[in-house]
Design a protein around this motif. Structure first.
Motif, short mmCIF file in Angstrom:
data_model
loop_
_atom_site.label_atom_id
_atom_site.label_comp_id
_atom_site.label_asym_id
_atom_site.label_seq_id
_atom_site.Cartn_x
_atom_site.Cartn_y
_atom_site.Cartn_z
N ALA A 13 -13.75 9.74 10.77
CA ALA A 13 -12.85 8.97 9.92
C ALA A 13 -13.47 8.80 8.54
O ALA A 13 -14.68 8.88 8.37
CB ALA A 13 -12.57 7.61 10.54
N ALA A 14 -12.59 8.54 7.59
CA ALA A 14 -13.04 8.31 6.23
C ALA A 14 -13.68 6.93 6.13
O ALA A 14 -13.35 6.03 6.90
CB ALA A 14 -11.84 8.38 5.29
N LYS A 74 -3.95 5.35 6.64
CA LYS A 74 -5.23 5.68 7.28
C LYS A 74 -5.32 7.17 7.57
O LYS A 74 -6.35 7.81 7.35
CB LYS A 74 -5.37 4.86 8.56
CG LYS A 74 -6.63 5.11 9.34
CD LYS A 74 -7.85 4.62 8.61
CE LYS A 74 -9.07 4.79 9.50
NZ LYS A 74 -10.27 4.96 8.72
N GLN A 75 -4.24 7.75 8.07
CA GLN A 75 -4.21 9.18 8.36
C GLN A 75 -4.41 10.00 7.09
O GLN A 75 -5.15 10.99 7.08
CB GLN A 75 -2.90 9.56 9.05
CG GLN A 75 -2.77 11.03 9.38
CD GLN A 75 -3.78 11.50 10.39
OE1 GLN A 75 -4.21 10.75 11.25
NE2 GLN A 75 -4.18 12.75 10.28
N ASP A 78 -8.07 9.75 6.04
CA ASP A 78 -8.93 10.55 6.91
C ASP A 78 -8.78 12.04 6.61
O ASP A 78 -9.77 12.78 6.55
CB ASP A 78 -8.62 10.29 8.38
CG ASP A 78 -9.05 8.91 8.84
OD1 ASP A 78 -9.83 8.26 8.12
OD2 ASP A 78 -8.58 8.48 9.91
N TYR A 81 -10.44 12.86 3.32
CA TYR A 81 -11.89 12.83 3.47
C TYR A 81 -12.40 14.09 4.16
O TYR A 81 -13.38 14.70 3.71
CB TYR A 81 -12.29 11.59 4.26
CG TYR A 81 -13.76 11.48 4.55
CD1 TYR A 81 -14.67 11.24 3.53
CD2 TYR A 81 -14.25 11.62 5.84
CE1 TYR A 81 -16.03 11.14 3.79
CE2 TYR A 81 -15.60 11.52 6.11
CZ TYR A 81 -16.49 11.27 5.09
OH TYR A 81 -17.82 11.18 5.35
#
Length: 89
Positions: A13-14, A74-75, A78, A81
């Motif tokens: 995850a980022a 969030k997706q 991520d 990133y």
């Protein structure tokens, strides 16, 4: 290399930004408020009256919309990133 070690070394995850952290805290608060409202609906209904069901429906709606927005942001974070690391699927 064993699979567990490969997964351990792979970023999943980022790093969490201030905006995402704020969204997560708001989301957690909404979830806890929804759970408390559902668990204590009887006393809440006696205290508020006929507006209690509408309030809970609004709370459920806001919680659902906020969950969708948080997961979408969030997706995207991520994915961006992982793209910056050059490790896309």
């Amino acid at each position: 290399m064993p699979l567990w070690l490969d997964l351990l070394r792979t970023p999943m995850a980022a790093p969490e930004t201030t905006g995402l952290r704020r969204m997560r805290f708001i989301w957690q608060g909404l979830c806890l408020t929804t759970a408390a409202g559902a668990g204590l609906f009887g006393p809440f209904h006696r205290a508020v009256g006929r507006y209690a069901p509408m309030t809970m429906a609004l709370l459920l709606f806001v919680c659902g919309v906020w969950t969708g927005l948080y997961l979408l942001r969030k997706q995207r974070a991520d994915t961006a990133y992982l793209d910056s690391l050059g490790e896309t699927e």
